[in-house]
Write a protein that holds these residues in place. Structure first.
Motif, PDB file in Angstrom:
ATOM      1  N   ASP A   2      39.181  44.540  24.846  1.00 28.35           N
ATOM      2  CA  ASP A   2      37.999  44.313  25.544  1.00 28.35           C
ATOM      3  C   ASP A   2      38.310  43.029  25.891  1.00 28.35           C
ATOM      4  O   ASP A   2      37.600  42.802  27.356  1.00 28.35           O
ATOM      5  CB  ASP A   2      36.798  44.472  24.789  1.00 28.35           C
ATOM      6  N   LYS A   3      38.592  41.987  25.364  1.00 31.35           N
ATOM      7  CA  LYS A   3      38.710  40.696  25.559  1.00 31.35           C
ATOM      8  C   LYS A   3      39.447  40.388  26.804  1.00 31.35           C
ATOM      9  O   LYS A   3      39.316  39.600  27.970  1.00 31.35           O
ATOM     10  CB  LYS A   3      39.206  39.695  24.672  1.00 31.35           C
ATOM     11  N   ARG A   4      40.611  41.177  26.858  1.00 27.77           N
ATOM     12  CA  ARG A   4      41.703  41.264  27.877  1.00 27.77           C
ATOM     13  C   ARG A   4      41.093  41.815  29.203  1.00 27.77           C
ATOM     14  O   ARG A   4      41.072  41.052  30.071  1.00 27.77           O
ATOM     15  CB  ARG A   4      42.932  41.894  27.376  1.00 27.77           C
ATOM     16  N   LEU A   5      40.336  42.814  29.061  1.00 31.13           N
ATOM     17  CA  LEU A   5      39.783  43.534  30.226  1.00 31.13           C
ATOM     18  C   LEU A   5      38.585  42.478  30.932  1.00 31.13           C
ATOM     19  O   LEU A   5      38.604  42.335  32.008  1.00 31.13           O
ATOM     20  CB  LEU A   5      39.248  44.865  29.872  1.00 31.13           C
ATOM     21  N   LYS A  10      36.745  38.833  34.780  1.00 30.83           N
ATOM     22  CA  LYS A  10      36.197  37.605  35.232  1.00 30.83           C
ATOM     23  C   LYS A  10      37.250  36.894  36.554  1.00 30.83           C
ATOM     24  O   LYS A  10      36.554  36.543  37.473  1.00 30.83           O
ATOM     25  CB  LYS A  10      36.151  36.783  34.051  1.00 30.83           C
ATOM     26  N   ARG A  11      38.317  37.098  36.317  1.00 33.44           N
ATOM     27  CA  ARG A  11      39.198  36.353  37.236  1.00 33.44           C
ATOM     28  C   ARG A  11      39.224  37.081  38.863  1.00 33.44           C
ATOM     29  O   ARG A  11      39.203  36.550  39.806  1.00 33.44           O
ATOM     30  CB  ARG A  11      40.886  36.517  36.847  1.00 33.44           C
ATOM     31  N   GLN A  12      39.043  38.549  38.575  1.00 33.04           N
ATOM     32  CA  GLN A  12      38.657  39.358  39.834  1.00 33.04           C
ATOM     33  C   GLN A  12      37.568  38.834  40.494  1.00 33.04           C
ATOM     34  O   GLN A  12      37.643  38.807  41.805  1.00 33.04           O
ATOM     35  CB  GLN A  12      38.912  40.824  39.602  1.00 33.04           C
ATOM     36  N   VAL A  13      36.673  38.773  39.821  1.00 35.65           N
ATOM     37  CA  VAL A  13      34.927  38.414  40.456  1.00 35.65           C
ATOM     38  C   VAL A  13      35.370  37.059  40.848  1.00 35.65           C
ATOM     39  O   VAL A  13      34.883  36.891  42.316  1.00 35.65           O
ATOM     40  CB  VAL A  13      34.198  38.451  39.438  1.00 35.65           C
ATOM     41  N   ALA A  14      36.112  36.027  40.214  1.00 30.35           N
ATOM     42  CA  ALA A  14      36.168  34.471  40.841  1.00 30.35           C
ATOM     43  C   ALA A  14      37.099  34.752  42.101  1.00 30.35           C
ATOM     44  O   ALA A  14      36.685  33.880  43.030  1.00 30.35           O
ATOM     45  CB  ALA A  14      36.754  33.866  39.721  1.00 30.35           C
ATOM     46  N   ARG A  15      37.986  35.450  42.219  1.00 34.83           N
ATOM     47  CA  ARG A  15      38.968  35.602  43.270  1.00 34.83           C
ATOM     48  C   ARG A  15      38.202  36.260  44.416  1.00 34.83           C
ATOM     49  O   ARG A  15      38.370  35.701  45.650  1.00 34.83           O
ATOM     50  CB  ARG A  15      40.060  36.409  43.135  1.00 34.83           C
ATOM     51  N   ALA A  16      37.300  37.377  44.257  1.00 31.82           N
ATOM     52  CA  ALA A  16      36.452  37.769  45.194  1.00 31.82           C
ATOM     53  C   ALA A  16      35.669  36.844  45.872  1.00 31.82           C
ATOM     54  O   ALA A  16      35.225  36.838  47.041  1.00 31.82           O
ATOM     55  CB  ALA A  16      35.936  38.977  44.820  1.00 31.82           C
ATOM     56  N   ARG A  17      34.850  36.159  45.005  1.00 32.00           N
ATOM     57  CA  ARG A  17      33.699  35.230  45.518  1.00 32.00           C
ATOM     58  C   ARG A  17      34.330  34.121  46.219  1.00 32.00           C
ATOM     59  O   ARG A  17      33.781  33.719  47.122  1.00 32.00           O
ATOM     60  CB  ARG A  17      33.143  34.641  44.383  1.00 32.00           C
ATOM     61  N   ALA A  18      35.734  33.754  45.834  1.00 32.07           N
ATOM     62  CA  ALA A  18      36.569  32.520  46.619  1.00 32.07           C
ATOM     63  C   ALA A  18      36.797  33.129  48.155  1.00 32.07           C
ATOM     64  O   ALA A  18      36.942  32.097  48.874  1.00 32.07           O
ATOM     65  CB  ALA A  18      37.596  32.093  45.942  1.00 32.07           C
ATOM     66  N   ASN A  19      37.164  34.291  48.189  1.00 31.84           N
ATOM     67  CA  ASN A  19      37.422  34.795  49.360  1.00 31.84           C
ATOM     68  C   ASN A  19      36.251  35.276  50.429  1.00 31.84           C
ATOM     69  O   ASN A  19      36.495  36.015  51.541  1.00 31.84           O
ATOM     70  CB  ASN A  19      38.500  36.313  49.203  1.00 31.84           C
ATOM     71  N   VAL A  20      34.981  35.193  50.011  1.00 31.60           N
ATOM     72  CA  VAL A  20      33.903  35.568  50.651  1.00 31.60           C
ATOM     73  C   VAL A  20      33.856  34.962  52.199  1.00 31.60           C
ATOM     74  O   VAL A  20      33.771  33.460  52.019  1.00 31.60           O
ATOM     75  CB  VAL A  20      32.492  35.779  49.899  1.00 31.60           C
ATOM     76  N   LYS A  21      33.693  35.246  53.094  1.00 24.07           N
ATOM     77  CA  LYS A  21      33.446  34.744  54.383  1.00 24.07           C
ATOM     78  C   LYS A  21      32.309  34.933  55.103  1.00 24.07           C
ATOM     79  O   LYS A  21      31.572  35.965  55.087  1.00 24.07           O
ATOM     80  CB  LYS A  21      34.575  35.177  55.485  1.00 24.07           C
TER      81      LYS A  21
END
Length: 75
Positions: A2-5, A10-21
């Motif tokens: 569960d920690k790994r998931l 968390k990484r996926q959400v951070a990347r998605a937020r960084a790519n928001v235009k």
């Protein structure tokens, strides 16, 4: 497991937020917007617009309709 998931999510959400235009606001005046709309219209004739809306080739041909009852009634 569960920690790994959780870390992966968390990484996926951070990347998605960084790519928001975010879209930029339209700074034109209402007069400029209306003038641009008028300029973008194609000549203003309805016939020209209707011709552009028509497909350049016929719709998908259905062979079952073309061979339908005409072949059966010919005998």
């Amino acid at each position: 497991m569960d920690k790994r998931l959780a870390k992966r999510h968390k990484r996926q959400v951070a990347r998605a937020r960084a790519n928001v235009k975010t879209s930029e606001p339209d700074l034109r005046t209402p007069e400029q917007i209306e003038a641009d709309r008028e300029a973008s219209r194609a000549g203003g004739s309805l016939e020209g617009n209707a011709k552009m809306a028509m497909p350049s080739r016929p719709l998908r041909h259905n062979p079952s309709i073309a061979q339908g009852s005409a072949a059966k009634t010919a005998t």
